[in-house]
Design a protein around this motif. Structure first.
Motif, short mmCIF file in Angstrom:
data_model
loop_
_atom_site.label_atom_id
_atom_site.label_comp_id
_atom_site.label_asym_id
_atom_site.label_seq_id
_atom_site.Cartn_x
_atom_site.Cartn_y
_atom_site.Cartn_z
N ARG A 108 65.96 -9.78 35.66
CA ARG A 108 65.56 -10.07 36.54
C ARG A 108 65.12 -8.78 37.97
O ARG A 108 64.51 -7.53 36.93
N ASP A 109 63.85 -9.68 38.76
CA ASP A 109 63.28 -8.46 39.05
C ASP A 109 63.35 -9.01 41.12
O ASP A 109 62.64 -9.89 41.26
N ARG A 110 63.57 -8.19 41.30
CA ARG A 110 64.20 -7.76 42.01
C ARG A 110 62.94 -7.50 42.91
O ARG A 110 63.73 -8.77 45.07
N THR A 111 62.03 -7.49 42.76
CA THR A 111 60.78 -7.95 44.44
C THR A 111 60.43 -9.75 44.15
O THR A 111 60.07 -10.01 45.11
N LEU A 112 61.04 -10.16 43.06
CA LEU A 112 60.79 -10.87 42.81
C LEU A 112 61.15 -12.42 43.68
O LEU A 112 61.65 -13.14 44.30
N GLU A 113 62.78 -11.98 43.51
CA GLU A 113 64.25 -12.10 44.40
C GLU A 113 63.72 -12.18 46.06
O GLU A 113 64.13 -13.34 46.09
N ARG A 114 63.42 -11.12 46.15
CA ARG A 114 62.98 -10.87 47.66
C ARG A 114 61.96 -11.48 47.71
O ARG A 114 62.48 -12.43 49.35
N GLU A 161 63.96 -15.97 30.46
CA GLU A 161 63.84 -15.81 28.73
C GLU A 161 63.47 -14.64 28.42
O GLU A 161 64.21 -14.44 27.34
N GLN A 162 63.41 -13.61 29.04
CA GLN A 162 62.27 -12.27 28.45
C GLN A 162 64.27 -11.52 28.76
O GLN A 162 65.03 -11.27 28.82
N THR A 163 64.10 -10.40 27.27
CA THR A 163 64.83 -9.20 26.92
C THR A 163 64.49 -8.22 27.62
O THR A 163 62.80 -8.32 27.61
N LEU A 175 58.39 -3.45 26.64
CA LEU A 175 57.40 -2.98 25.27
C LEU A 175 55.60 -3.94 26.82
O LEU A 175 54.55 -3.98 26.29
N LYS A 176 56.18 -5.44 26.57
CA LYS A 176 54.74 -6.18 27.16
C LYS A 176 53.89 -5.78 28.15
O LYS A 176 53.45 -5.23 28.18
#
Length: 148
Positions: A2-8, A125-127, A133-134
């Motif tokens: 999860r990305d906090r910025t994206l969720e906000r 879908e990403q770990t 790494l990406k």
């Protein structure tokens, strides 16, 4: 992941879209001359929604990097539609402009919401390891890439 910025950003965008939908409902009511007289409760709702949009729009657009694209159109809608009664008294040309600009803002916000939801799905879908790494490889390749 999860990305906090994206969720906000998604929360802000969802609230913004809800207010644009509510504003549209009241504008549509105001434009329908066959509808009964506009109540003081409808005017209060309109003023509240318009006030929320006036306060939040620039902030939300800045957070989503949409200021240049949408700010002027959004302000035109909010300045043209000052009340439900005022909307009822607009000329046909002003109504057409109001509807076009509202649709432009609403469509772009909807597209942005879809893009953020796609990004959220991709992240889910990403770990954590593959995400970092990406990200790490992107940084390395940027530093190694020759400047133009």
């Amino acid at each position: 992941m999860r990305d906090r910025t994206l969720e906000r950003q998604l929360r802000l965008l969802t609230l913004q879209l809800d207010n644009w939908k509510k504003l549209h409902d009241l504008i549509t009511y105001g434009l329908d001359k066959a509808k009964p007289i506009i109540s003081s409760e409808q005017e209060r709702q309109f003023t509240e929604i318009r006030g929320n949009l006036l306060q939040e729009t620039e902030y939300v657009f800045r957070e989503l990097n949409l200021v240049a694209e949408l700010s002027g159109k959004a302000m035109n809608v909010l300045q043209r539609g000052v009340s439900v009664r005022g909307v009822r008294e607009l000329t046909n040309e002003d109504v057409r402009r109001l509807e076009m600009e509202w649709n432009s803002v609403f469509t772009k916000l909807g597209v942005a919401q879809g893009q953020l939801k796609a990004r959220r799905k991709e992240l889910a879908e990403q770990t954590a390891l593959s995400y970092y790494l990406k990200h790490w490889f992107r940084l390395i390749f940027r530093r190694l890439a020759p400047a133009h």
